[in-house]
Enzyme design. Structure first.
Site, PDB file in Angstrom:
ATOM      1  N   CYS A  52      -4.456  -2.492  -2.273  1.00  0.00           N
ATOM      2  CA  CYS A  52      -4.156  -2.898  -0.887  1.00  0.00           C
ATOM      3  C   CYS A  52      -2.818  -2.311  -0.442  1.00  0.00           C
ATOM      4  O   CYS A  52      -2.674  -1.834   0.690  1.00  0.00           O
ATOM      5  CB  CYS A  52      -4.107  -4.418  -0.771  1.00  0.00           C
TER       6      CYS A  52
ATOM      7  N   CYS B  51      -2.268  -7.291  -4.635  1.00  0.00           N
ATOM      8  CA  CYS B  51      -3.299  -6.259  -4.837  1.00  0.00           C
ATOM      9  C   CYS B  51      -2.695  -4.860  -4.719  1.00  0.00           C
ATOM     10  O   CYS B  51      -2.263  -4.448  -3.624  1.00  0.00           O
ATOM     11  CB  CYS B  51      -4.418  -6.459  -3.812  1.00  0.00           C
TER      12      CYS B  51
END
Length: 490
Positions: free
Chosen positions: A123, A120
């Protein structure tokens, strides 16, 4: 990210490093190279960056700067910096692990759970922010990370559908959740929820007290143009007088403009940061003679409201410096007033407010002295500082029992001499806040002859027969204080 004092001192004490970082744009480029290893090779094509990296590496600062910049210092060793961080983030390995930790964690601590994925992108971008928050709030908050792929059953059971997602727990109960890489929102939530839950104050039968957190006094009004023009004016005067290193160089003036530009930029206010050379310039301005300091102090008053700057200044001796200026209440009242307003604005930021509370004795001492000023605005600011401290003290009466008594003593000493209604009113509200349903504090207050002082104020202002709203507030709050003392005693 804020700069540790030892690192900051090491950098600013090296003239060659400072000469380079004060060049426009150098620190911004250097921070980009630190944050992204893929750019490191390109840095060698820039003579300033190349030389700066050599100096930093030879001075042994590389690992510390690598930690600040996100770990991308290429050839710089950053393993020591990573291992020295006092805050740790726990990686959750299973649902049982999660439940066990949730059961064992101190019930007063906030638990922030970061559900992420290794693939991600958002993230990854938010990871340094999470690490920074874990460091900042390590006293009251614990951070856990959950890899949604490695611990899929836990993530599914918790209803996680997108990454990153953050869940907030306290005492085993989920309080809140938020999804998305919103740095500002995450920081605000952690800041707001980080303090242990406060015991709710009972409903008050009094109109004027106790004061609550939403009644903390700040001084946020600012006119940037006069601040900028006065600093530049004083700088040019130093230049004409051959004031040594006091005047701002042609390289430093754009740095000053950059600071003001960041503060004015409301669109990116919470995500913006200041560079090393910008903080260095503020430090230089603080060395100016007392007569030229007012615009500098007013700039700092606004600067510490900025999220990133507040983190930086919570790790410096700024509080000590401004408290020293409070002693200039007669010789240079502008400095004293601006300094007191800096202290007031410190209450608006979690880390700075904690710093003021940790140094409450020195703060109260400085305020007590400044209360003797003939300047009404200075005394109003002093009363506001005491009011803010009182609000914070009653939020944790057990922890600050002795501090409350110190504040009561300061209030009564000031009230015994005060004639200005606005000052009296803030002090009376502060006193009422401190003694509200606190038998011990009330008993000591009465033993210090508080009733005589308060009754004298009520009588004096009543005799004025004025319709002024502030005078009416003084009279009403004074009468309520007398009643509150009687209520607790009975």
């Amino acid at each position: 990210m804020s700069i540790p004092p030892a690192l900051y001192d090491a950098i600013t004490s090296n003239p060659e490093i400072m000469a380079i970082v004060q060049k426009p744009g150098v620190m911004e480029k250097f921070q980009r190279f630190m944050a992204d290893p893929s750019l490191m090779q390109n840095s060698m094509n820039d003579p300033d960056i190349s030389r700066l990296m050599q100096l930093v590496q030879s001075s042994g600062l590389g690992s510390q700067l690598a930690q600040m910049g996100g770990g991308g210092m290429g050839g710089f060793n950053n393993s020591a910096a990573e291992s020295s961080s006092p805050a740790s983030i726990t990686e959750i390995s299973s649902e049982n692990h999660f439940n066990k930790l949730l059961e064992e964690t101190d019930s007063s601590k906030l638990v922030v759970v970061d559900f992420y994925a290794t693939w991600c992108g958002p993230c990854k971008r938010l990871a340094p922010v999470v690490k920074d928050l874990a460091q900042m709030y390590r006293k009251n908050v614990v951070f856990w990370k959950v890899d949604v792929d490695a611990t899929a059953p836990l993530s599914v059971n918790k209803g996680v559908k997108s990454m990153p997602t953050f869940h907030f727990y306290r005492n085993g109960k989920k309080l809140h959740e938020v999804s998305g890489p919103n740095e500002k929102q995450l920081e605000q939530l952690v800041s707001r929820m980080s303090d242990p839950p406060k015991i709710e104050l009972q409903a008050s039968p009094y109109h004027h007290f106790p004061a609550r957190d939403n009644e903390l006094v700040f001084f946020k009004k600012v006119k940037f143009d006069p601040i900028l023009s006065n600093i530049k004016k004083f700088s040019s005067e130093f230049d004409e007088q051959k004031g040594g290193n006091l005047s701002l160089s042609s390289e430093e003036l754009p740095v000053l403009d950059s600071i003001l530009s960041t503060l004015k930029n409301s669109m990116n206010y919470h995500s913006s940061k200041f560079a090393l050379n910008e903080y260095a310039l503020i430090d230089k301005l603080l060395t100016w003679p007392s007569a030229q300091l007012p615009p500098v102090l007013n700039l700092i008053r606004v600067l510490i409201l900025h999220p990133e700057a507040s983190k930086h200044y919570s790790q410096t001796d700024l509080l000590a410096k401004v408290l020293d200026r409070c002693s200039e209440y007669e010789t240079n009242p502008h400095n004293a007033l601006a300094s007191l307003r800096i202290v007031l604005n410190m209450f608006s930021r979690h880390l700075l407010a904690n710093l003021v509370l940790e140094n409450h004795e020195v703060v109260i001492g400085a305020v007590t002295t400044a209360f003797t000023s003939s300047n009404k605005n200075i005394r109003v600011a002093c009363a506001s500082v005491i009011l803010n401290l009182s609000i914070k003290f009653v939020a944790d009466s057990t922890k600050y029992a002795a501090e409350k008594i110190l504040a009561v003593s300061c209030i009564l000493e000031a009230l015994s001499k005060e004639q200005e209604p606005s000052v009296c009113y803030r002090l009376l509200v502060a006193l009422g806040t401190l003694i509200f349903r606190d038998e011990d504090c009330t008993e000591i207050s009465v033993s210090l002859d508080s009733l005589t002082v308060v009754e004298g104020i009520v009588q004096r202002f009543t005799e004025l027969q004025s319709s002024d709203a502030m005078i009416k507030n003084v009279i009403d709050s004074g009468r309520e204080l007398c009643q509150a003392s009687a209520d607790v005693s009975s």
